[in-house]
Every structure is written in C-alpha cells, then in structure tokens.
Write an enzyme that holds these catalytic residues in place. Structure first.
Site, mmCIF file in Angstrom:
data_model
loop_
_atom_site.group_PDB
_atom_site.id
_atom_site.type_symbol
_atom_site.label_atom_id
_atom_site.label_comp_id
_atom_site.label_asym_id
_atom_site.label_seq_id
_atom_site.Cartn_x
_atom_site.Cartn_y
_atom_site.Cartn_z
ATOM 1 N N ILE A 27 0.835 -1.204 0.000
ATOM 2 C CA ILE A 27 0.000 0.000 0.000
ATOM 3 C C ILE A 27 0.870 1.254 0.000
ATOM 4 O O ILE A 27 0.581 2.228 -0.710
ATOM 5 C CB ILE A 27 -0.953 -0.002 1.209
ATOM 6 C CG1 ILE A 27 -1.882 -1.221 1.162
ATOM 7 C CG2 ILE A 27 -1.778 1.285 1.237
ATOM 8 C CD1 ILE A 27 -2.795 -1.357 2.376
ATOM 9 N N SER A 51 13.497 -3.365 0.153
ATOM 10 C CA SER A 51 13.483 -3.267 -1.298
ATOM 11 C C SER A 51 12.943 -1.910 -1.739
ATOM 12 O O SER A 51 11.969 -1.409 -1.163
ATOM 13 C CB SER A 51 12.611 -4.376 -1.890
ATOM 14 O OG SER A 51 12.399 -4.171 -3.276
ATOM 15 N N LEU A 91 3.199 -4.929 10.392
ATOM 16 C CA LEU A 91 3.537 -6.337 10.220
ATOM 17 C C LEU A 91 2.243 -7.126 10.082
ATOM 18 O O LEU A 91 1.331 -6.993 10.910
ATOM 19 C CB LEU A 91 4.323 -6.814 11.445
ATOM 20 C CG LEU A 91 4.979 -8.190 11.381
ATOM 21 C CD1 LEU A 91 6.055 -8.224 10.304
ATOM 22 C CD2 LEU A 91 5.580 -8.536 12.745
ATOM 23 N N LYS A 93 2.406 -10.673 8.973
ATOM 24 C CA LYS A 93 2.725 -12.087 9.181
ATOM 25 C C LYS A 93 4.029 -12.178 9.962
ATOM 26 O O LYS A 93 4.959 -11.412 9.734
ATOM 27 C CB LYS A 93 2.887 -12.819 7.842
ATOM 28 C CG LYS A 93 1.622 -12.925 7.028
ATOM 29 C CD LYS A 93 1.808 -13.857 5.839
ATOM 30 C CE LYS A 93 2.736 -13.264 4.787
ATOM 31 N NZ LYS A 93 2.123 -12.142 4.084
ATOM 32 N N SER A 130 -7.130 -1.726 10.318
ATOM 33 C CA SER A 130 -7.702 -2.869 9.610
ATOM 34 C C SER A 130 -9.075 -3.221 10.169
ATOM 35 O O SER A 130 -9.341 -3.040 11.373
ATOM 36 C CB SER A 130 -6.782 -4.082 9.759
ATOM 37 O OG SER A 130 -7.392 -5.260 9.284
ATOM 38 N N TYR A 143 -26.253 -11.940 8.400
ATOM 39 C CA TYR A 143 -25.136 -11.084 8.771
ATOM 40 C C TYR A 143 -25.491 -9.625 8.481
ATOM 41 O O TYR A 143 -26.199 -9.329 7.518
ATOM 42 C CB TYR A 143 -23.881 -11.434 7.974
ATOM 43 C CG TYR A 143 -23.432 -12.873 8.080
ATOM 44 C CD1 TYR A 143 -23.688 -13.642 9.206
ATOM 45 C CD2 TYR A 143 -22.741 -13.464 7.029
ATOM 46 C CE1 TYR A 143 -23.268 -14.963 9.289
ATOM 47 C CE2 TYR A 143 -22.309 -14.784 7.106
ATOM 48 C CZ TYR A 143 -22.582 -15.525 8.232
ATOM 49 O OH TYR A 143 -22.169 -16.823 8.316
#
Length: 348
Positions: A27, A51, A91, A93, A130, A143
């Site tokens: 992003i 990178s 982070l 993962k 998130s 739902y």
C-alpha cells in the site's frame, strides 16, 4: 478505462511535505506514487535493506526510521518538518506473535511520541488500521454490517496489535490534541500484493481452496481506492474519526476465484472446500513449520482465525458521507487490472 486525472495542486500546496512509513510495502508504494502525482514533496521512510523496487522515481526523498526506539526516532525526525504523516508501516505475518505488538503497537506509539517530542506541526496523521480489529461479530443470521460503534473483539494477534495502536491514538489525541484519522480497510488487493497472488497462482495450478461450509460474506477494496481515501482524509477527515473502507459490495468466496479464472483464460480448476477442523490442523502445522524454519508461512494460526471468520461486512457510509469517498474499482475491474499486472511483470 483510464485513471481519472487528479486536479493539480495549488501553488501554495506544492511544497507541502508528506512522510510515508512503510513506503516500500504494497500500500505504501502506491501512496508514494499518488503523492508525487499530486505535487507533494514526498519522503519515503524505509528500513535498512528494504526493497526499493517500486520506489524508483528520482523525486522521492528517503529517510531511515527506527520504529523500535523513540529516542532514535526523535533524533531522526528532529531536523525535518512534515505537514502530513501517513503511517502505513506494519507487520501482517510473523512466526512470533509478539512481533505484532512490537511493530504495530509499540512502533506506532513511538512514532507518535517522537512527532510530538519534536513539536512537528502536523496537519494530519493518517493511520492505516484494519477491519480485523473487530473480529467475528454480527455473525447471527442474517449477517449485518459492522459499525464503527460496535465493540471490537479481535481474535488474532494482528487484530489485537492494531486495536491497541488505535486505543493509544484515541487516548493521546484527546490529551494532546493530536490530529489523527484512522482508516480501516477490509481485504486490500491489487498489483504487487502477494497473499492474493498466491491464490491466483494456485488457481493457475488448477486448485482453488476455501474453508468452511457455513456462509461467508467477504468484502474487498482495491489498493487505489485505499489511496483515494488517504488523500480525502487530509482535508475532510474529522480528527479522531475512524472509517471503514471497502468497494461497497458483499461477495461469496467463489466470486474472487471465478474472476481470477476468467482473467487466466478459464483453466480447469478443482475447487476444494475444507472443513474448519481440517483448516485448524493445516494452519497449526504451518505455524510449527514456521517456528522451526524461521520462515513465515501463508497458513498459520493467525490466518486460521481470519479464514474462519464468516462476516466481513462493514459500513462505509461514514466514509462516503464525511470523506466524499466513492469506490472507483468494483471487484471485476480490480481483479482484471491486478491479473494483467501479474502477467506483465512475470509473476504469472
């Protein structure tokens, strides 16, 4: 369809400075590109060894920030002045769930405290959080959309770490008048993204995997729509507010894979749907392998809870009403552009 032209910034805005953390990430790199297109002076915060594959524009200015140390951050930021900070570093993962809290929670706290210590005259601090902070709520049939007034119940270490960062911003904002806005995107996809790429790679290899037999309502948001919301929040976002981001639609699990198959030329595909108990075994094994090898696997214990969650609906009306946010990419258009990029860049 061509990308809509952005209005050129007024002359008194051309020298305004933006700092983007996590600039080398998925992003973050798109935020940097958009900021350059809008005429900002762009500073990309990167770590040593990060990178810079998608940060090749010669106009980008680089700064190394150590989010593990408030004192070091004060030193690194001390000689700079930024009008806007977009905190996209995070982070997603790890083999050690404590790292989520070191990076996502403590890193955010240190950055905010360092900005305050240097008396940075910020106009806006945008925090990319998130939808995962809410966890499995509103899953009674039928739902319904998760609302920003709901009580978060995160069931992943990632979600808990992002929620703690949000709570710090809320407390700090009230006490110190810190001008923050929080954006909570649902599943973000697009060119350069690696997790959904693994799905496309699997489908190209004739296997489509889904988890659970109970209805799962999914939501997505294309990366460029997230970026759109970031810049809308500069002027229109209300300090202290949080906004959900999606494309405004709800999908079933097969919708994404069907669109990927279409863009790949409709290869034959074996669609496997694993029961939740089997998914638990698979992700536990993946977690163990990750700890033994030190390499993060796509299927881990945190991922288990994400795949198990059935309701990913969210209410984007506040973003539409207050930010003027309107998704430009529905899933079909976004997947088409994403798969085309994967092909053009040799990923598929």
């Amino acid at each position: 369809m061509q990308r809509p032209k952005q209005p050129r910034m007024k002359s008194n805005m051309e020298q305004q400075r933006i700092l983007v953390t996590g600039a080398s990430g998925f992003i973050g790199s798109f935020i940097v590109e958009e900021a350059l297109a809008r005429g900002f002076e762009v500073w990309a915060a990167v770590r040593k060894g990060s990178s810079r594959q998608f940060l090749c524009d010669e106009r980008i200015r680089f700064i190394e920030l150590d989010l593990n140390s408030k004192a070091r951050l004060v030193e690194q930021l001390g000689e700079h002045r930024f009008d806007y900070v977009i905190h996209a570093a995070g982070l997603t993962k790890t083999t050690d769930e404590n790292q989520f809290f070191f990076v996502n929670t403590r890193g955010t706290m240190f950055l905010v405290e360092a900005l305050q210590a240097t008396k940075m005259p910020l106009k806006r601090f945008i925090y990319l959080s998130s939808l995962s902070i809410f966890g499995p709520i509103r899953e009674g049939q039928p739902y319904t959309e998760i609302l920003d007034t709901d009580e978060p119940q995160p069931n992943t270490a990632y979600g808990r770490s992002k929620l703690l960062a949000e709570k710090f911003l809320e407390e700090n904002g009230k006490q110190m008048g810190f001008p923050y806005v929080i954006l909570r995107p649902t599943g973000v996809y697009g060119p350069r993204e690696k997790d959904y790429f693994m799905m496309a790679k699997s489908i190209r290899g004739h296997v489509d995997f889904a988890a659970g037999f109970k209805q799962q309502d999914l939501t997505f948001v294309y990366v460029k729509d997230v970026v759109q919301a970031v810049f809308l929040a500069f002027d229109r976002g209300e300090t202290g507010r949080s906004y959900f981001l999606s494309d405004g639609n709800v999908y079933q699990s097969s919708a994404f894979s069907d669109l990927i198959r279409k863009e790949l030329g409709n290869p034959w595909c074996l669609r496997l749907k694993a029961p939740i108990w089997l998914l638990r075994i698979i992700t536990s094994c993946g977690d163990l392998v990750g700890r033994l090898t030190g390499r993060v696997t796509a299927l881990n214990n945190d991922k288990y809870h994400i795949l198990k969650q059935r309701n990913w609906r969210c209410d984007i009306d506040p973003a539409r009403r207050e930010l003027g946010y309107e998704p430009h990419y529905q899933l079909e258009r976004g997947v088409k552009e994403t798969i085309a990029w994967y092909k053009e860049n040799g990923w598929l």
